[in-house]
Each structure stands twice: as C-alpha cells, then as structure tokens.
Design an enzyme around this catalytic site. Structure first.
Site, mmCIF file in Angstrom:
data_model
loop_
_atom_site.group_PDB
_atom_site.id
_atom_site.type_symbol
_atom_site.label_atom_id
_atom_site.label_comp_id
_atom_site.label_asym_id
_atom_site.label_seq_id
_atom_site.Cartn_x
_atom_site.Cartn_y
_atom_site.Cartn_z
ATOM 1 N N HIS A 148 -112.853 7.121 -16.099
ATOM 2 C CA HIS A 148 -111.516 7.433 -15.579
ATOM 3 C C HIS A 148 -111.430 8.899 -15.162
ATOM 4 O O HIS A 148 -110.927 9.222 -14.077
ATOM 5 C CB HIS A 148 -110.481 7.120 -16.667
ATOM 6 N N GLU A 149 -111.950 9.783 -16.014
ATOM 7 C CA GLU A 149 -111.905 11.209 -15.697
ATOM 8 C C GLU A 149 -112.794 11.547 -14.508
ATOM 9 O O GLU A 149 -112.458 12.412 -13.686
ATOM 10 C CB GLU A 149 -112.298 12.039 -16.922
ATOM 11 N N HIS B 278 -111.100 11.207 -11.236
ATOM 12 C CA HIS B 278 -110.342 12.397 -10.820
ATOM 13 C C HIS B 278 -111.270 13.448 -10.208
ATOM 14 O O HIS B 278 -110.897 14.151 -9.263
ATOM 15 C CB HIS B 278 -109.609 13.005 -12.017
ATOM 16 N N GLU C 274 -103.040 8.003 -11.698
ATOM 17 C CA GLU C 274 -103.558 7.425 -12.939
ATOM 18 C C GLU C 274 -103.918 5.956 -12.751
ATOM 19 O O GLU C 274 -104.939 5.489 -13.259
ATOM 20 C CB GLU C 274 -102.523 7.590 -14.059
#
Length: 634
Positions: free
Chosen positions: A168-169, A172, A245
């Site tokens: 997930h990070e 980004h 998100e």
C-alpha cells in the site's frame, strides 16, 4: 488507470492543491485586513483614512510574508526527504545487517517489494514507541523514499499482512503522492503560523492601557483567523487524501495477488485497542500520509475512508458485526504476527526458477506499458526468487558500507580486455589502488551472475550508499561516468546502468530538487526521441536491415506522419547523454507513447531476450518509468 495516467492525475492534483492554497491564503489576507480595520479603526485613537490604508497594506504584506516564510521553512526542513519525516516521528533506522527477527522480516518484505517495483530499496524505519498499527512512506521521489512502520505493526501483523501494508505504501511511492504530501505539510504549517503568533501575543502580552487594547484585539483576530484557516486546510487535506487511499488499497491487492493480507491488517486496526492511533504529538501533521487514521479525526476531516468501507472494498461480504466478534476474540488472546507466520507456513518460501540468458519472450508494447509502475500478480514472488538467487557474499557486500561502492563499480566493469584495463586505470586515478582492486575482485565474482540479478543487487545497495558523505557520493558518480564511458566501447546495458546509478545518487543528494512529472509535449521533442529509438533498434538487432525495420516500426507507432530516415548516431553514448535530460521532462502521456515505441523497436524481431529486456528496464528507469524485474510474455 495505468502508471502514466496516475502520474498525470498527480500532476493535476498538485495544481489544484496550489490553487486551493492560493484561494485560502487570499481569504485569510482579507480576514486579517478586516480584523486590522476593526481593531485600529474602531478602537485606535487618531486613526485617519490614509493611516488605515497604509496599515492595511502593511498587514497584507505581513500576512503573506508570515505564511510564505513559514511554509518555505517547513518544506526546507524536510528537504532531506523521507528520512527527515521518519526521524521527526522518532523513527529508528533498521540496520542492513540486522539479526533481529522482526527487523529482518520487515527488511526482506521491503526489499522484495522495491525490487518487484523496479525502484531502489528505500530507507527503513521503525517507530518503536508506537503500539498502534500504522505505517507511512515519505520523500520526494523513489530515490529518497523512506518507509516507516510502527512497533505495533511489527508485533501484531503476520507476513502477508505486513506485505499488504508495505505494498500500500509503495503505491504512494509509485503514484507520485509523496511530494504532494510534503507540500501539504508545508502549506498547512504556514497557515497555522498565524494562529501561533496570535496565541503568543495574547499569552505574553502585557499592559491594560487603552493603547494595548487594539493590539490584543488584533492578536485575538489572528488566532481566530489562523485556526479558521487551519479548519479549511484540514478540509483540503482530507479531500486530497481519501480517494488516494482507495487507489493505494487496490494497487496493493493487484501487487500482492491476494486481499487477505491487506484486509487482515485493516481488521486488526479495527478490532484491537489502540487501532492505528499514534502517540506522537506530530501525528496530526503527517496524518494524510499514514496507512490508517493516526489521529482520530471526525468524518468531516477524515484523511482516510471509513475502515469498514475499506475492508468491504476488499471483501464485499464482510459484515460490521464481524469486527465486534474479532475484537472480543483478540481481547482474550492478542494476535502475534510471528505465531501466525509459523501456523500459516509464511516463514518459509519455496524457490522459483530464474529465466536463463537464452530465455526469450514475446511481448507487445501495450503489455509492457501496463507493467510500468504497476507490478503484476507474480512480480512479488519473482522478486523474492531473485533475492534468494543472489549469493550471500554479494548480498552482504550490498549491505555493508565499505563494500557497496566497489560492488557497484564491479557491476559496471567490462569483460577482461583493454576496456577493463582502461576502467581500472580510471578508478585508480579517481579513487585509489585498493578500491580499484576490490572492484576488479567483485567483477570476477559477478562474471557468472545472471544479468537479470544486476538491477536487484544495485537496488539492495542503495540504502547504505545514500548514507555516505556528499563528497564520497560525488566521487562515486564521477567513477560511474568514467566506467561507463571508458574508450566509448562499453556495453550499452552497462552504460545505462551507470547512468541509472548516478540518477539515484543525484536524487538522494538533492531530494527536493529531484525529478517531477514534466510538461513537454512529445511532438516538440522528436529529435531526441528518434535518436533514442535508433539506438535501441540497433542494440536489439544485429542485422542492420532488421534494425532499420525495427526503427521504422517504432517510428510509425510514435510519429506516424514523420519521415525520418534510420541514422543511428556514430557515438551512441554521447548522443544518449544529450537525450536523457530532454526526454525526462516529457509529460506523462507522452512518455507512455514513447515507451510503446521503444518496446516496438527493441522487440520487432518477435522476441525479447533477457539482455534486451534488462536494457529496456534500465532505459525506462532512466526516464523515471520503473519496470518490474521480469516482463510478462504476450
């Protein structure tokens, strides 16, 4: 939405953010001017229209100056990139040679995901004082990124859940969100500075005379206006963050091939006491870059979608009452990530075979473009296989301060012969004989290493390399240039790898000034694009006639109306040195079309071997379009 569309969206989002910030500042200036007129016009003695007008001008300039200087100060304090944010929250660096099992598991997961993404391994931190489950990625670009996780995440998440959080990070990182996050931090700090000044004047103000009353009223007005501005700033932050998100969650699922890991992490946040809350007083400033809500905002200011909605997007059948049941179970027996790893068999991984240098793939330009910045289902597993295929002695060298530089120089060494002798001479002249001998020793060790392992090994060495002093890094970049240009006969892959290493180090030296998505149109840069296409067509085909056909195929895809004969440059390396900085500022959608044309030129003969695929990866990475370690065959 592919990598290039997300980059284009991030660029537009940055413009909208700046516009909203400008409007917010304009509104604040008007409010401060009104407070000034109210305080000094109504209560001040001997007020004249001329004096009030001059005062309004001064108030306007002071307000703009305070917001601007405070914002620039906050952004400049984060100029060193992701490391500054991680250390501000009390992050502890994870050593490259750590023997701690939790740290080792975290480092393995981060390294594998970085390699699968085609980006350098970021710096890794643990927030040891935080018991909640959370994480964030910070920095200006992949080359200076830092990933931090809380101690709660290390202790309570199993390997699949930790992998989902880190994926997930990394979404980004790849989507260009990190630079936007740092800008948000700076802008909101600038607005908050007004409230801080007003509060200081009210707290420390002295005197009860009539002359002091306008000053105190103006200070109160600044306090109110500053916090009102912060209110709207939080609304801006929430609006920018929520949708990103959801995108990061979906990207993580695509990456890790399963929803259970990410959904499991979200369930533990919802079912365990403390959830994702952070104890640090700086948590509000970084709330928009966290994996989970670290502050406890109301729905109006929430920087993340509701937890249940995020879980249901991954598991549509999940019911809210199931969270209550999980919370009751975990209250009786808190979860342990390591125990779950052992029970699920996640602490051991089976090996996967690597393709040989003779392996050939059939690829299409659209299939390669789809993989840029968007690792596919098998890329994580493949990355793990690549790491395990690297001999332990080379892995240790990549993680040791004194060995990383000669190891990377060894990757750039030509085969034994006159070019290598020239490289040895250049290294000894720029550094010393000892380092030159070390590099030669590593070049011999690397002789039998499959080329597909070169980039993963270089990615693993980046964290320890970044921490060397600036003077040493500049000497390293100079050495890479010398090795890549020795006699002008160096293999094109080695040249591109050397340039890629220089880019990563340059970005690490100046994170704030690093690459951003450009705005030049491809139609305005035909000459450098055609030059690069001719070089790649020549590199992918030994027969000049086949190379010409490949070049024309790529040209027809990118510039269908352009009549440009096939003329590969006589000095390919010098031509490429001139091409890179120009093409790197292309707008994202222009890069997408260019990459399609380059793939068509390299693979026009119907096959793509490992060497050609690695060359394509290095070229794309040099244009800040990272490709996973193995391309998918059509």
């Amino acid at each position: 939405m592919n990598f290039f569309e997300r980059q284009d969206q991030a660029r537009r989002q940055s413009k909208r953010l700046i516009l909203m910030f400008v409007l917010a500042v304009a509104a604040i200036v008007v409010a401060v001017d009104f407070v000034f007129l109210l305080a000094f016009g109504a209560l001040g003695e001997d007020s004249t229209p001329e004096g009030l007008a001059a005062g309004v001008v001064v108030a306007t300039l002071l307000t703009l100056g305070i917001i601007g200087v405070a914002s620039l100060y906050r952004i400049s304090s984060l100029r060193s990139g992701g490391e500054a944010v991680a250390r501000q929250l009390g992050g502890t660096p994870v050593p490259e040679d750590t023997q701690d099992f939790h740290y080792r598991r975290l480092r393995n997961v981060v390294e594998e995901i970085a390699i699968a993404s085609g980006v350098p391994v970021p710096q890794i931190f643990v927030l040891e004082d935080e018991a909640g489950i959370n994480a964030f990625a910070a920095g200006y670009a992949p080359s200076d990124a830092a990933v931090a996780v809380t101690r709660g995440a290390l202790d309570k998440l199993n390997r699949d859940e930790l992998q989902g959080v880190i994926a997930h990070e990394f979404s980004h990182v790849l989507n260009g969100d990190m630079r936007l996050n740092i800008r948000l931090m700076g802008m909101l700090f600038g607005i908050l500075a007004l409230a801080i000044i007003g509060r200081k004047v009210l707290v420390h103000g002295r005197g009860s005379s009539k002359d002091a009353l306008p000053v105190m009223l103006a200070a109160l007005g600044l306090l109110v206006v500053g916090y009102a501005g912060l209110f709207f700033g939080r609304l801006i932050k929430a609006g920018v963050s929520r949708q990103r998100e959801f995108l990061a969650d979906s990207s993580a699922v695509q990456f890790t091939r399963q929803t259970a890991g990410l959904a499991g992490a979200l369930k533990k946040i919802g079912g365990l006491e403390g959830g994702s809350k952070l104890a640090s007083r700086d948590s509000e400033e970084v709330a928009h870059m966290l994996f989970g809500d670290g502050v406890g905002y109301s729905s109006l200011f929430a920087t993340h979608p509701p937890l249940i909605e995020r879980i249901q997007a991954l598991e549509p059948g999940f019911k809210p009452q199931a969270m209550t049941e999980l919370a009751a179970r975990w209250q009786m027996r808190p979860p342990s990530g390591l125990d779950e790893d052992q029970a699920l068999g996640l602490d051991s991984r089976s090996a996967s075979p690597l393709p040989s240098d003779r392996t050939e793939l059939r690829v299409t330009p659209p299939s390669v473009v789809a993989q840029v910045g968007a690792p596919q289902a098998n890329d994580y597993v493949r990355a793990g296989a690549l790491v395990r295929a690297i001999p332990d002695v080379l892995q240790r060298a990549a993680r040791e301060r004194d060995e990383a530089v000669p190891l990377l120089f060894g990757l750039l060494m030509a085969p034994p012969g006159k070019v290598r002798e020239r490289q040895q001479f250049e290294l000894a002249a720029r550094h010393d004989e000892r380092l030159a001998r070390q590099s030669l020793d590593y070049a011999d060790r690397l002789a039998d290493l499959p080329r597909i392992l070169y980039l993963p090994l270089a990615a693993m060495a980046m964290p320890v390399l970044r921490r060397r002093p600036r003077a040493e890094l500049e000497k390293f970049m100079d050495g890479c240039f010398a090795l890549s240009h020795a006699d002008g006969k160096v293999d094109l892959f080695e040249y591109c790898l050397g340039r890629l290493l220089r880019i990563h180090v340059r970005d690490a030296l100046d994170p704030a000034g690093t690459w951003v998505a450009g705005n030049r149109r491809l139609a305005d840069l035909t000459t450098p694009a055609v030059t690069l296409m001719a070089v790649l067509a020549q590199a992918g085909h030994e027969d000049p006639a086949a190379a010409m056909r490949a070049y024309l195929a790529g040209l027809a895809l990118v510039f269908p109306r352009l009549n440009s004969p096939y003329r590969p440059p006589a000095d390919a390396l010098r031509a490429l040195d001139e091409v890179w900085p120009v093409l790197d500022v292309l707008e994202p959608m222009g890069k997408e079309l260019l990459v399609e044309g380059l793939v068509a030129a390299v693979s026009h003969d119907g096959r793509l071997n490992v060497a050609e695929a690695e060359l394509l990866r290095v070229v794309c990475a040099s244009l800040h379009c990272p490709l996973p370690p193995m391309l998918e065959g059509a």
